[in-house]
Each structure stands twice: as structure tokens, then as C-alpha cells.
Design a protein around this motif. Structure first.
Motif, PDB file in Angstrom:
ATOM      1  N   VAL A   5       0.850  -1.198   0.000  1.00  0.00           N
ATOM      2  CA  VAL A   5       0.000   0.000   0.000  1.00  0.00           C
ATOM      3  C   VAL A   5       0.887   1.250   0.000  1.00  0.00           C
ATOM      4  CG1 VAL A   5      -1.737   1.291   1.310  1.00  0.00           C
ATOM      5  CG2 VAL A   5      -1.883  -1.208   1.169  1.00  0.00           C
ATOM      6  N   ILE A   6       0.631   2.153  -0.947  1.00  0.00           N
ATOM      7  CA  ILE A   6       1.345   3.438  -1.005  1.00  0.00           C
ATOM      8  C   ILE A   6       0.776   4.334   0.100  1.00  0.00           C
ATOM      9  CG2 ILE A   6       1.712   5.509  -2.445  1.00  0.00           C
ATOM     10  CD1 ILE A   6       2.984   3.098  -3.720  1.00  0.00           C
ATOM     11  N   VAL A   7       1.660   4.881   0.941  1.00  0.00           N
ATOM     12  CA  VAL A   7       1.194   5.741   2.034  1.00  0.00           C
ATOM     13  C   VAL A   7       1.353   7.199   1.612  1.00  0.00           C
ATOM     14  CG1 VAL A   7       1.572   6.358   4.458  1.00  0.00           C
ATOM     15  CG2 VAL A   7       1.842   3.987   3.724  1.00  0.00           C
ATOM     16  N   PRO A   8       0.306   8.022   1.770  1.00  0.00           N
ATOM     17  CA  PRO A   8       0.397   9.419   1.314  1.00  0.00           C
ATOM     18  C   PRO A   8       1.221  10.292   2.268  1.00  0.00           C
ATOM     19  CG  PRO A   8      -1.771   8.975   2.241  1.00  0.00           C
ATOM     20  CD  PRO A   8      -1.005   7.687   2.316  1.00  0.00           C
ATOM     21  N   GLN A  13      -6.680  11.244  11.370  1.00  0.00           N
ATOM     22  CA  GLN A  13      -7.169  10.197  12.279  1.00  0.00           C
ATOM     23  C   GLN A  13      -8.091   9.208  11.569  1.00  0.00           C
ATOM     24  OE1 GLN A  13      -7.348  13.403  12.396  1.00  0.00           O
ATOM     25  NE2 GLN A  13      -9.237  14.227  13.231  1.00  0.00           N
ATOM     26  N   GLY A  14      -8.676   9.629  10.426  1.00  0.00           N
ATOM     27  CA  GLY A  14      -9.631   8.741   9.745  1.00  0.00           C
ATOM     28  C   GLY A  14      -9.000   8.000   8.566  1.00  0.00           C
ATOM     29  N   ILE A  15      -7.675   7.988   8.491  1.00  0.00           N
ATOM     30  CA  ILE A  15      -7.000   7.444   7.298  1.00  0.00           C
ATOM     31  C   ILE A  15      -7.312   5.950   7.135  1.00  0.00           C
ATOM     32  CG2 ILE A  15      -4.819   6.959   8.497  1.00  0.00           C
ATOM     33  CD1 ILE A  15      -3.377   7.971   5.923  1.00  0.00           C
ATOM     34  N   LYS A  16      -7.555   5.544   5.889  1.00  0.00           N
ATOM     35  CA  LYS A  16      -8.037   4.189   5.622  1.00  0.00           C
ATOM     36  C   LYS A  16      -6.935   3.234   5.150  1.00  0.00           C
ATOM     37  CE  LYS A  16     -12.564   4.257   6.271  1.00  0.00           C
ATOM     38  NZ  LYS A  16     -12.689   5.479   7.025  1.00  0.00           N
ATOM     39  N   THR A  17      -5.674   3.517   5.476  1.00  0.00           N
ATOM     40  CA  THR A  17      -4.560   2.696   4.970  1.00  0.00           C
ATOM     41  C   THR A  17      -4.824   1.199   5.144  1.00  0.00           C
ATOM     42  OG1 THR A  17      -3.186   4.490   5.795  1.00  0.00           O
ATOM     43  CG2 THR A  17      -2.036   2.539   5.006  1.00  0.00           C
ATOM     44  N   LYS A  18      -5.250   0.823   6.360  1.00  0.00           N
ATOM     45  CA  LYS A  18      -5.396  -0.610   6.652  1.00  0.00           C
ATOM     46  C   LYS A  18      -6.583  -1.237   5.918  1.00  0.00           C
ATOM     47  CE  LYS A  18      -2.711  -1.262  10.647  1.00  0.00           C
ATOM     48  NZ  LYS A  18      -2.884  -0.574  11.924  1.00  0.00           N
ATOM     49  N   LEU A  19      -7.511  -0.406   5.456  1.00  0.00           N
ATOM     50  CA  LEU A  19      -8.694  -0.961   4.784  1.00  0.00           C
ATOM     51  C   LEU A  19      -8.525  -1.037   3.264  1.00  0.00           C
ATOM     52  CD1 LEU A  19     -11.620   0.659   6.811  1.00  0.00           C
ATOM     53  CD2 LEU A  19     -10.523  -1.537   7.135  1.00  0.00           C
ATOM     54  N   THR A  46      -6.748  12.061   2.979  1.00  0.00           N
ATOM     55  CA  THR A  46      -5.307  11.952   2.738  1.00  0.00           C
ATOM     56  C   THR A  46      -5.010  11.436   1.340  1.00  0.00           C
ATOM     57  OG1 THR A  46      -5.220   9.665   3.487  1.00  0.00           O
ATOM     58  CG2 THR A  46      -4.904  11.365   5.176  1.00  0.00           C
ATOM     59  N   GLY A  47      -5.990  10.792   0.733  1.00  0.00           N
ATOM     60  CA  GLY A  47      -5.808  10.265  -0.629  1.00  0.00           C
ATOM     61  C   GLY A  47      -5.384   8.813  -0.691  1.00  0.00           C
ATOM     62  N   VAL A  48      -5.275   8.157   0.467  1.00  0.00           N
ATOM     63  CA  VAL A  48      -4.689   6.805   0.449  1.00  0.00           C
ATOM     64  C   VAL A  48      -5.500   5.806  -0.379  1.00  0.00           C
ATOM     65  CG1 VAL A  48      -5.752   5.899   2.584  1.00  0.00           C
ATOM     66  CG2 VAL A  48      -3.508   5.091   1.878  1.00  0.00           C
ATOM     67  N   VAL A  49      -6.819   5.944  -0.410  1.00  0.00           N
ATOM     68  CA  VAL A  49      -7.622   4.958  -1.143  1.00  0.00           C
ATOM     69  C   VAL A  49      -7.471   5.183  -2.655  1.00  0.00           C
ATOM     70  CG1 VAL A  49      -9.889   3.909  -1.443  1.00  0.00           C
ATOM     71  CG2 VAL A  49      -9.227   4.776   0.805  1.00  0.00           C
ATOM     72  N   GLY A  50      -7.622   6.443  -3.079  1.00  0.00           N
ATOM     73  CA  GLY A  50      -7.512   6.745  -4.508  1.00  0.00           C
ATOM     74  C   GLY A  50      -6.128   6.444  -5.063  1.00  0.00           C
ATOM     75  N   THR A 261     -18.695  -6.445   6.355  1.00  0.00           N
ATOM     76  CA  THR A 261     -18.166  -5.810   7.567  1.00  0.00           C
ATOM     77  C   THR A 261     -16.802  -6.399   7.929  1.00  0.00           C
ATOM     78  OG1 THR A 261     -19.330  -7.370   8.975  1.00  0.00           O
ATOM     79  CG2 THR A 261     -20.425  -5.270   8.588  1.00  0.00           C
ATOM     80  N   GLN A 262     -16.044  -5.625   8.667  1.00  0.00           N
ATOM     81  CA  GLN A 262     -14.716  -6.052   9.106  1.00  0.00           C
ATOM     82  C   GLN A 262     -14.326  -5.250  10.353  1.00  0.00           C
ATOM     83  OE1 GLN A 262     -10.597  -5.277   7.124  1.00  0.00           O
ATOM     84  NE2 GLN A 262     -11.491  -6.949   5.961  1.00  0.00           N
ATOM     85  N   GLU A 263     -13.679  -5.919  11.309  1.00  0.00           N
ATOM     86  CA  GLU A 263     -13.257  -5.214  12.530  1.00  0.00           C
ATOM     87  C   GLU A 263     -11.990  -4.401  12.257  1.00  0.00           C
ATOM     88  OE1 GLU A 263     -11.943  -7.287  16.312  1.00  0.00           O
ATOM     89  OE2 GLU A 263     -14.108  -7.092  16.595  1.00  0.00           O
TER      90      GLU A 263
END
Ligand SMILES: C[S@@+](CC[C@H](N)C(=O)[O-])C[C@H]1O[C@@H](n2cnc3c(N)ncnc32)[C@H](O)[C@@H]1O
Length: 305
Positions: A5-8, A13-19, A46-50, A261-263
């Protein structure tokens, strides 16, 4: 999907890197023509998903936070590069380290300068020297996160990490066709056409609130109405429940679509709920082709052939 995963270069606090792997797996199981679909993302953050999306058409992304859009437009037009960011962070990091009050005084100075001039360089500085990688703006739209308390924050290895993140983002943006827009979500959703994929990660109803992240029931309803009418595919990230409560918006709006869903544990933020697992949901309006079942079916066919 096991791609790294490319990290921006900015944090929140809401960054979705792990998802990201989960979101991408869902897209890859959708049967959507990822080579030709456009990626539409109205809550870019942050742009991490796109930046990690497997979709190869145009990328039309937006956010109401002008600083995020300004940063990515500066990377796109070359006014921010890994090289001038390195020079900036080396210079500013040195001043921070030598400043009075263990760096507090200089952090305040950069904060005031950013709130006046809105430089994307200072935005990176604050994002990376602020407490716990949080992003928050006060009622006047001004940066509102305290100092991380580390005067030597910008050590050489940390500067290299940030500059590599700028370089990775730049590479992805240069290789594709990206449009970064400072506008509300309805305008962006309305740009989606048949075959495109819209990814929505709005502020979570009943959770974080700051100047750019206010989110009301009316907003959720307007998002529902827009996604209900779109001719495109969509995926919405939202929260499902945690051990304290359920997201009432699931029953009200989202359960009529497909839901996975996922924890998930969020890091950062002072809120007590964030120290407990959150069950995240992906809501989407298409069917999944389930590869594992297809494989099993093929094996059974072979067994009984
Ligand atoms: C939960 S964050 C997105 C996080 C992102 N997916 C990530 O991983 O970094 C929500 C974003 O929506 C933006 N936003 C809030 N209200 C909005 C609105 N009405 N229209 C468009 N963007 C909005 C906020 O500025 C914030 O960046």
C-alpha cells in the motif's frame, strides 16, 4: 490482493490505509471493467484509497478541505517535488530543533504562518509535527492540532520517509489522468457516468467533527439520495457498530444495498471509542463474483467429471 500500500504524505485520524486491501479486493471481485472505469472520489482526505485504487481510467477526486486539494495540485503541477520538500524540511527541521521552549515556539510560528498564507509546504510540516498524526481545523478553518512535543521531529530518516511518500504520490499522479477539485460531494458524484466507480468515505455520522468534517443527518440523507440515483457503481465506507452503539444510519439508509463488515482499530485521536475496535462496513450497489466459490465449484466439477 497483496500489493504494497502506497502511504500518502499527509496524515489524519480517519486514514483508511489498513482498509485499502479490503476495498481493492471488493473492487476486483465486482467484475467492473477496471481498465476503462473512471475513479470518482468525493471525500478524498489523505488520498490513500484513490492513490492505491486498481481502477485505470480518469481519477476525479475532491474534498471541501482546500489544503488537501492545494497540496495534491501542487504535486501534480510540479511546484512540490521530493527535492524541494527535502530542502524545506531540512531547513525548517533545523530551526524547530533549535527553537525556544523545546520547539513549541517555532511550531506555533509555522501554525500562524500556515493559517495566514496556506502554504502546502507548511501543511506537510504541521501534519507531520502535529500531535498523533491528527488533522483538525477550528471554527475559523484554522489548523488546530498541538505540537507532537518532539523538537527533533524532522530527523534525516523521517524526512526521507516523507519525501519518498511525495515521490510515490507524484509517480502515480503523473502516470494517470487526475483532477483534484475543491468542491462538495454532490457535484463530484454528479460527474460519475455508467461504468464508473464512486468511492465515498464521508465523515462518520455521530463521530469526529471539525471545520471541514461537520456531518449531519441531512448530509447523510443527501448522500443516500445521490448514491441511490447514480448510474455508476459505488462503494461507501462507513461504521457499522462498536461495543458501545450501532450506526443508526445503517438501518435508515444503507442496509438496502450489499454490506460487508470487518473489525478495525483506528490509531490516534483522544476519543475513548477509538481505543476499542470498530466494525467497519463497505456498502455497495453491485454483486460480487466470489472467486473462492468459483474455484471450489470448478474443483467439484473436476471430481465428478
Ligand atoms: C473520513 S475523511 C476521508 C478519509 C480518506 N478516505 C482517507 O483515507 O484519508 C472525510 C473527508 O471528507 C471531507 N468532507 C467533509 N464534508 C465534505 C463535503 N460536504 N463534501 C466533500 N468533502 C467533504 C473532509 O474534509 C475529509 O477530508
Amino acid at each position: 490482493m497483496n500489493k504494497k500500500v502506497i502511504v500518502p504524505p499527509i496524515k489524519s485520524q480517519g486514514i483508511k490505509t489498513k482498509l485499502v486491501p479490503w476495498i481493492n479486493d471488493t473492487i476486483l471481485q465486482s467484475g467492473i471493467d477496471i481498465e476503462n472505469a473512471n475513479w470518482i472520489e468525493p471525500f478524498f482526505g489523505t488520498g490513500v484509497v484513490g492513490l492505491n485504487s486498481p481502477v485505470q481510467g480518469r481519477h476525479i477526486v475532491s474534498d471541501t478541505n482546500p489544503h488537501i486539494i492545494n497540496l495534491y495540485n501542487s504535486i501534480k503541477d510540479g511546484s512540490i517535488t521530493e527535492y524541494n520538500m527535502r530542502a524545506y524540511l531540512e531547513r525548517e527541521g533545523k530551526v524547530l530543533e533549535q527553537a525556544d521552549e523545546n520547539g513549541y515556539e517555532y511550531y506555533r510560528e509555522v501554525k500562524n504562518r500556515f493559517n495566514r498564507d496556506h502554504s502546502p509546504f507548511d501543511f506537510i510540516f504541521l501534519s507531520r509535527a502535529g500531535f498523533n498524526g491528527m488533522m483538525r481545523f477550528n471554527k475559523k478553518g484554522q489548523w488546530n492540532i498541538p505540537f507532537c512535543q518532539k523538537p527533533n521531529r524532522f530527523a534525516p530518516a523521517y524526512i526521507s520517509k516523507i519525501c519518498n511518500q511525495i515521490a510515490s504520490a507524484e509517480k502515480i499522479i503523473r502516470k494517470g489522468d487526475w483532477q483534484f477539485l475543491n468542491q462538495g460531494f454532490i457535484d463530484t458524484i454528479n460527474m460519475a457516468k455508467v461504468g464508473d466507480i464512486i468511492y465515498c468515505d464521508p465523515p462518520y455520522f455521530g463521530r469526529y467533527v471539525d471545520y471541514y468534517n461537520g456531518w449531519t443527518e441531512e448530509d447523510e440523507e443527501a448522500l443516500f439520495a445521490a448514491l441511490m440515483c447514480t448510474p455508476a457503481h459505488f462503494i461507501l465506507s462507513t461504521w457499522h457498530h462498536n461495543e458501545f452503539r450501532e450506526n443508526e444510519m445503517m438501518n435508515r439508509f444503507w442496509n438496502r444495498f450489499n454490506v460487508l463488515t470487518q473489525e478495525h482499530y483506528y490509531h490516534g485521536g483522544g476519543h475513548i471509542e477509538n481505543r476499542h475496535p470498530m466494525v467497519e462496513a463497505l456498502v455497495f450497489n453491485f454483486d460480487l463474483q466470489e472467486p473462492q466459490y468459483q474455484e471450489e465449484a470448478q474443483q467439484l466439477e473436476l471430481l465428478f467429471a
